[in-house]
Design an enzyme around this catalytic site. Structure first.
Site, short mmCIF file in Angstrom:
data_model
loop_
_atom_site.label_atom_id
_atom_site.label_comp_id
_atom_site.label_asym_id
_atom_site.label_seq_id
_atom_site.Cartn_x
_atom_site.Cartn_y
_atom_site.Cartn_z
N LYS A 187 -13.52 16.54 -1.07
CA LYS A 187 -12.58 15.41 -0.96
C LYS A 187 -10.98 15.64 -0.92
CE LYS A 187 -11.97 10.91 -3.17
NZ LYS A 187 -11.91 9.94 -1.93
N HIS B 100 -15.12 5.04 -4.39
CA HIS B 100 -14.17 5.80 -5.19
C HIS B 100 -14.24 5.55 -6.60
CE1 HIS B 100 -11.02 8.71 -6.14
NE2 HIS B 100 -10.25 7.42 -6.50
N HIS C 238 -11.28 11.77 -12.74
CA HIS C 238 -11.23 12.46 -11.56
C HIS C 238 -11.65 14.13 -11.85
CE1 HIS C 238 -8.94 9.00 -10.61
NE2 HIS C 238 -9.00 9.41 -9.20
N GLU D 13 -9.79 1.82 -11.22
CA GLU D 13 -8.53 2.53 -11.41
C GLU D 13 -7.59 1.74 -12.44
OE1 GLU D 13 -7.38 5.33 -10.23
OE2 GLU D 13 -8.93 6.13 -8.96
N GLU E 288 -14.43 6.77 3.98
CA GLU E 288 -14.59 7.99 3.61
C GLU E 288 -15.23 9.20 4.38
OE1 GLU E 288 -12.82 10.23 0.69
OE2 GLU E 288 -13.11 7.90 0.29
N THR F 239 -4.47 -3.41 1.52
CA THR F 239 -5.37 -4.42 1.57
C THR F 239 -6.58 -4.60 0.81
OG1 THR F 239 -6.84 -3.60 3.31
CG2 THR F 239 -4.76 -4.91 4.16
N LYS G 129 1.00 11.39 -2.59
CA LYS G 129 0.08 12.05 -1.89
C LYS G 129 -0.69 11.54 -0.53
CE LYS G 129 -2.59 12.92 -5.63
NZ LYS G 129 -3.36 13.81 -6.40
#
Length: 351
Positions: free
Chosen positions: A132, A254, A238, A165, A53, A110, A123
């Protein structure tokens, strides 16, 4: 592709591939990747980079493009291959979209997070001025190759990070997925999402959870690939998290930042009367069972207000706040008052 097959077997031109691989993945799997290309008589260049990041910037994109130019690829028949986590896939996607205006690329995720999230959709992007994914575009890959065996080598915290997620999709769209995570969360963490013919009571929980997560994500993204409609259930988690994640780098991953956002929004939904106290508790307990953080000291009331202001800027002047209205169902709300948000925040902090 018959044309590619003819090229490969006819000896007219050797197949060529430019590969960008995360440097940690390269240490673990680089020799296998090189062996694969050599055995298949493919001319290749493998560029190993630190894709984190903190390094997710235009500088890294330009570095990739300089190497692509040196290697000299055919912009229609020689796709760039990205092997790594979400950051790697995002950076390479942006680089490919810029090179000769659009060069095909392939995603090979991965990590669990990139397997269920970054591998899906159009995206790509990089961070810019401490914001970000402020620079980016919409260029889908020509393919995503999903292989869960990569996931067995990542640390437990990274598995938990990806589960954030998956839980997002469960809370927004799929009660069955939520139940799977509640029942098999620890097993999935312990087995690192590998499929075993082990205890029958777990079935193939790894295959089921990843498949449902990806299918529900595709259901949401496919009709709205270029985000013409800004009302998106996949934005759950988000709203606050981009601001929080960039503010506290590198202490939160994240998926962890997304989960903290989801935990707060669960309290907002509860204070609004959209979910019951029992449903709120079930959600929070499921998060803890997946070893995800439900709170972070950096998530101050001031940060939440700033994040909401940023949200209004890039969401057409509306907060477009996805909130659960039960387990596995949700709606977008634009009418949550500051008083409601503050009440939810205080209750969240107290708990």
């Amino acid at each position: 592709d018959p044309q590619q097959l003819e090229l490969a077997t006819g000896g007219k031109r050797k197949l060529r591939r430019f590969v960008v691989i995360d440097e940690v993945v390269d240490e673990l799997y680089g020799s296998k990747v090189r062996e694969y290309f050599e055995e298949n008589n493919v001319q290749h260049k493998i560029l190993a980079l630190p894709t984190t990041e903190e390094t997710k910037s235009m500088d890294l994109v330009l570095r990739i493009l300089q190497e692509v130019q040196k290697f000299s690829i055919d912009r229609r028949t020689e796709p760039i291959v990205a092997i790594g986590g979400g950051v790697c896939l995002d950076i390479v996607g942006l680089a490919a979209s810029l090179y000769r205006r659009r060069t095909p690329y392939i995603r090979v995720p991965t990590t669990l997070l990139s397997y269920v999230d970054a591998s899906v959709g159009a995206k790509n992007g990089v961070n810019f001025l401490q914001c970000k994914n402020k620079l980016g575009g919409y260029t889908p890959p020509v393919a995503s190759f999903l292989d869960r065996s990569f996931i067995q080598s990542i640390p437990r915290r990274h598995i938990s990070n990806g589960l954030g997620e998956i839980l997002k999709m469960a809370l927004m769209k799929h009660k069955g997925l939520f139940d799977l995570l509640k029942s098999h969360g620890k097993y999935l963490l312990d087995t690192k999402f590998q499929s075993y013919s082990g205890p029958a009571d777990h079935g193939d929980a790894a295959l089921q959870t990843t498949r449902i997560a990806i299918e529900t994500m595709l259901e949401e993204l496919a009709p709205n690939l270029w985000e013409d409609d800004l009302d998106r259930l996949v934005d759950f988690g988000h709203v606050i998290s981009p601001e929080l994640e960039m503010r506290v780098l590198p202490s939160l991953m994240h998926g962890e930042a997304v989960n903290i956002d989801m935990a707060f929004m669960t309290y907002v939904a509860y204070v609004r009367g959209l979910i019951t106290a029992e449903e709120k508790e079930q959600i929070i307990q499921c998060m803890k069972g997946l070893e995800l953080p439900v709170w972070h000291g950096g998530c101050s009331w001031a940060l939440i207000k700033k994040a909401l202001m940023e949200r209004l800027k890039h969401s057409g002047g509306q907060p477009r706040m996805p909130l659960p209205t039960g387990l596995g169902i949700a709606e977008i709300f634009n009418d949550t008052s500051e008083e409601t948000l503050e009440r939810a925040y205080k209750l969240w902090v107290m708990d």
